[in-house]
Design a protein around this motif. Structure first.
Motif, short mmCIF file in Angstrom:
data_model
loop_
_atom_site.label_atom_id
_atom_site.label_comp_id
_atom_site.label_asym_id
_atom_site.label_seq_id
_atom_site.Cartn_x
_atom_site.Cartn_y
_atom_site.Cartn_z
N GLY A 9 0.83 -1.21 0.00
CA GLY A 9 0.00 0.00 0.00
C GLY A 9 0.86 1.25 0.00
N PRO A 10 0.20 2.46 -0.08
CA PRO A 10 -1.25 2.69 0.01
C PRO A 10 -1.84 3.26 -1.28
CG PRO A 10 -0.09 4.63 0.77
CD PRO A 10 0.97 3.68 0.23
N LEU A 23 -7.00 9.40 1.70
CA LEU A 23 -5.75 8.67 1.84
C LEU A 23 -5.97 7.44 2.71
CD1 LEU A 23 -3.67 11.86 2.68
CD2 LEU A 23 -3.71 10.72 0.46
N VAL A 24 -5.42 6.31 2.29
CA VAL A 24 -5.65 5.03 2.97
C VAL A 24 -4.43 4.65 3.79
CG1 VAL A 24 -6.20 2.59 2.68
CG2 VAL A 24 -7.21 4.29 1.14
N ASN A 25 -4.69 4.21 5.02
CA ASN A 25 -3.61 3.79 5.92
C ASN A 25 -3.75 2.31 6.27
OD1 ASN A 25 -1.31 4.09 7.48
ND2 ASN A 25 -2.13 5.76 8.71
N GLN A 42 -5.73 -0.90 2.06
CA GLN A 42 -4.95 -1.02 0.83
C GLN A 42 -5.32 0.08 -0.16
OE1 GLN A 42 -2.58 -4.27 -0.06
NE2 GLN A 42 -2.40 -3.15 1.84
N GLY A 43 -6.54 0.02 -0.71
CA GLY A 43 -6.90 0.97 -1.76
C GLY A 43 -8.25 1.62 -1.55
N ASP A 49 -27.59 9.05 -6.01
CA ASP A 49 -28.15 10.22 -5.34
C ASP A 49 -27.34 11.49 -5.58
OD1 ASP A 49 -25.91 9.70 -3.83
OD2 ASP A 49 -26.95 9.59 -1.90
N GLY A 50 -26.34 11.39 -6.45
CA GLY A 50 -25.52 12.55 -6.76
C GLY A 50 -24.38 12.79 -5.81
N LEU A 51 -24.13 11.86 -4.90
CA LEU A 51 -23.07 12.00 -3.91
C LEU A 51 -22.09 10.84 -4.04
CD1 LEU A 51 -25.41 12.87 -0.93
CD2 LEU A 51 -23.87 14.48 -2.06
N PRO A 52 -20.79 11.12 -4.12
CA PRO A 52 -19.81 10.04 -4.25
C PRO A 52 -19.64 9.24 -2.96
CG PRO A 52 -18.68 12.14 -4.03
CD PRO A 52 -20.15 12.45 -4.12
N ASP A 53 -19.69 7.93 -3.09
CA ASP A 53 -19.48 7.03 -1.97
C ASP A 53 -18.07 6.46 -2.04
OD1 ASP A 53 -22.38 7.19 -1.18
OD2 ASP A 53 -22.62 6.24 -3.14
N ILE A 54 -17.59 5.93 -0.92
CA ILE A 54 -16.19 5.50 -0.82
C ILE A 54 -16.13 4.02 -0.45
CG2 ILE A 54 -14.01 5.82 0.40
CD1 ILE A 54 -14.86 8.69 0.99
N TYR A 55 -15.41 3.26 -1.25
CA TYR A 55 -15.14 1.86 -0.93
C TYR A 55 -13.66 1.72 -0.63
CZ TYR A 55 -15.28 -3.26 -1.20
OH TYR A 55 -15.19 -4.60 -0.91
N VAL A 56 -13.34 1.23 0.56
CA VAL A 56 -11.96 1.06 1.00
C VAL A 56 -11.61 -0.42 0.99
CG1 VAL A 56 -10.28 1.49 2.84
CG2 VAL A 56 -12.15 3.11 2.46
#
Length: 569
Positions: A70-71, A88-90, A132-133, A142-149
């Motif tokens: 990573g990261p 940023l991913v830790n 990792q990513g 819905d017009g809003l960005p979601d986050i997959y870690v």
């Protein structure tokens, strides 16, 4: 990452190849940037950006393999104010690592003045495992960005609440993807207008399976070559449209192919309107999953000529991307490998086969001793041609002690496309290209909205590097944010064709690309010194698949185009 070998080139042979492939550059490359700008990229230091977060890799004497990988990093506009924020991913607690003090990921809000503010805790996106990513996408439209870690152990899906906060909906959504997840990509594989999720899985690894296989001539324990661990299937999750996903890995054909996947890009290799997947694997053949419709994928990597090296050897695929480099209407593929394994630029033959052009097009000689991770095709100088930015770094932090020519920290690289081949202009592009980094993830995005696409680099066990692009704004450009209505909200798979006087170019909005990272969703169209964009055509993804032509367009600004409205705002 194939077994480390002693240098096969003499110093004279290597210098000869470097001079012919890396140090020769055209005067256009040097002077097209303009007199006002000495270098196209400059580092934005923490004291100016406000980004003081640092990645922790937890490097240990036991050399657990995830410590080396990573990261990932991301540009995203989480609050929809039109300015790119940063994620940023830790690393974090897992079966082989318990940090003395809690570690967390970081979300930085863009203050619109070149600085950022840490809003991680308020937003509720601190993470909670060995990260990792990151993959960003509006999965519920819905017009809003979601986050997959993605994580080693269990991944996390954060739903954007629209008030500056996120909610962990992993269990409800059913996308935990237990195991070692690496890169992920949002894309609409069945053309139902909703973003589905592909999650790449690396090797079969746990603390109990860790092997002391890295003992070399120096008597020290090194990170293992992934050949020591078994391959695993990746995941494909179908979006049900109600906030939940169904694991369709088996019925789609994805799970039938075991790999050690690092990078993934969603693209359309055959122009059939179905998004395919190019997946890089480490020490096993790469995958090219051709989307055959009806929810089925066919793995055609070997037949297509992208699974092995020219010698028929499985390499150490890491970073990947896809773009129509030569503007022939078909998407090409790119994959970076470890040292002594030439990187590959696969030119599309229009029949689901590819030829490797990395040698004749100037990339292979410059990358022979490098190990490539994050990378992306984009038009850094806005002349209308797609260039290539990539970052490198060997996975073994002790490689310097046993090798004369290969180092752990390696220099970033910038290749400029002139319409026929790539020229390595790294040495002329700023001090950052002389600074070795243990680089991993790379994301592109315009954080200051000047039309010049900037770069964010994730560094293993170090601080991220934010690069401001000083070259792109010297040419004219038009930035476009696409909003799907019938097609997926992020318009992944859309094709943009534009004309500016004698310049005609086409771009495809791919899903993902690079390594562990996610990018600014807007597309910047460079037109050089031309002062007008005559027209732009947008071919929206299915299910609509309609084409809209726009005229009377501005330049040097961002516009929004909503599917079906036939206009821009």
């Amino acid at each position: 990452m194939n077994r480390i070998r002693r240098a096969r080139l003499t110093r004279r042979e290597f210098l000869s190849q470097s001079i012919s492939g890396a140090l020769i550059f055209s005067q256009r490359s040097l002077f097209a940037l303009g007199e006002a700008t000495q270098f196209p990229f400059e580092v934005v230091p923490p004291e100016k950006s406000g980004i003081r977060w640092v990645h922790t890799a937890a490097h240990s004497p036991e050399k657990y393999l995830p410590e080396s990988s990573g990261p990932g990093v991301a540009f995203l506009d989480y609050d929809n104010d039109g300015w790119m924020d940063i994620y940023l991913v830790n690393s974090g607690k897992c079966d082989f690592f318990t940090p003395q003090t809690p570690l967390r990921n970081a979300l930085y809000r863009n203050n619109r003045d070149g600085t950022f503010t840490d809003v991680t805790e308020k937003a509720g996106v601190i993470g909670g495992g060995y990260g990792q990513g990151v993959a960003v996408g509006d999965y519920d439209g819905d017009g809003l960005p979601d986050i997959y870690v993605t994580q080693y152990g269990r991944s996390i899906l954060y739903h954007n609440n629209g008030d500056g906060t996120f909610t962990d909906v992993t269990e409800k959504a059913g996308v935990a993807a237990p195991g070692w997840a690496s890169s992920a990509v949002w894309f609409d594989y069945d053309n139902d207008g909703r973003l589905d999720l592909f999650v790449a899985r690396f090797a079969d690894f746990t603390k109990e399976l860790n092997k002391p296989c890295g003992i070399h001539d120096d008597g020290l324990r090194h990170y293992c070559i992934p050949k020591a661990y078994g391959p695993m299937p990746s995941w494909l999750f179908h979006n049900n449209g109600d906030g939940t996903f169904t694991d369709v890995s088996k019925e789609s054909g994805i799970a039938s192919h075991l790999g050690k996947a690092w990078g993934v890009v969603a693209t359309d290799i055959n122009n059939d309107g179905l998004m395919d997947l190019f997946v890089s694997n480490d020490t096993v053949p790469n995958f090219l999953f051709a989307n055959r419709g009806n929810g089925k994928f066919e793995e055609i990597g070997e037949i297509a000529g992208v699974a092995y090296s020219a010698d028929g050897v499985a390499r150490s695929g890491m970073g990947v991307d896809s773009a129509d480099i030569d503007q022939d209407g078909f998407m090409d593929l790119y994959v970076a490998n470890i040292n002594y394994q030439d990187y590959s630029l696969y030119r599309n033959n229009h029949d689901e086969t590819f030829d490797d052009a990395a040698g004749p097009e100037g990339i292979a000689p410059s990358t022979y001793l490098m190990s490539g991770w994050g990378l992306k095709f984009f038009d850094f100088d806005n002349d209308g041609n797609l260039d290539l930015f990539q970052v490198d770094g060997h996975p073994d932090d002790l490689i310097d002690q046993m090798h004369l020519q290969v180092t752990y920290a390696e220099r970033p690289m910038l290749f400029q496309w002139n319409g026929k081949d790539f020229t390595n202009i790294s040495k002329q592009s700023g001090p950052v290209f002389s600074e070795p980094l243990a680089a991993r993830g790379l994301a592109i995005g315009d954080f200051n909205n000047d039309g010049a696409t900037d770069v964010l680099i994730g560094v293993n066990d170090g601080a991220p590097v934010l690069l401001r692009n000083r070259a792109g704004a010297q040419n004219h450009w038009l930035g476009i944010k696409l909003v799907g209505t019938k097609s997926n909200r992020d318009a992944i798979g859309a094709r943009i064709t534009y004309q500016a006087q004698d310049l005609k170019r086409s771009r495809m909005k791919v899903g993902g690309g690079s390594y562990l990272s996610s990018h600014d969703p807007r597309i910047v169209l460079g037109i050089g010194k031309r002062e007008k964009v005559d027209w732009v055509e947008i071919k929206w993804p299915r299910p609509s698949g309609k084409t809209e032509r726009l005229t009377d367009l501005p330049i040097d600004r961002y516009i929004t185009v909503v599917e079906g409205q036939g206009k821009w705002t």
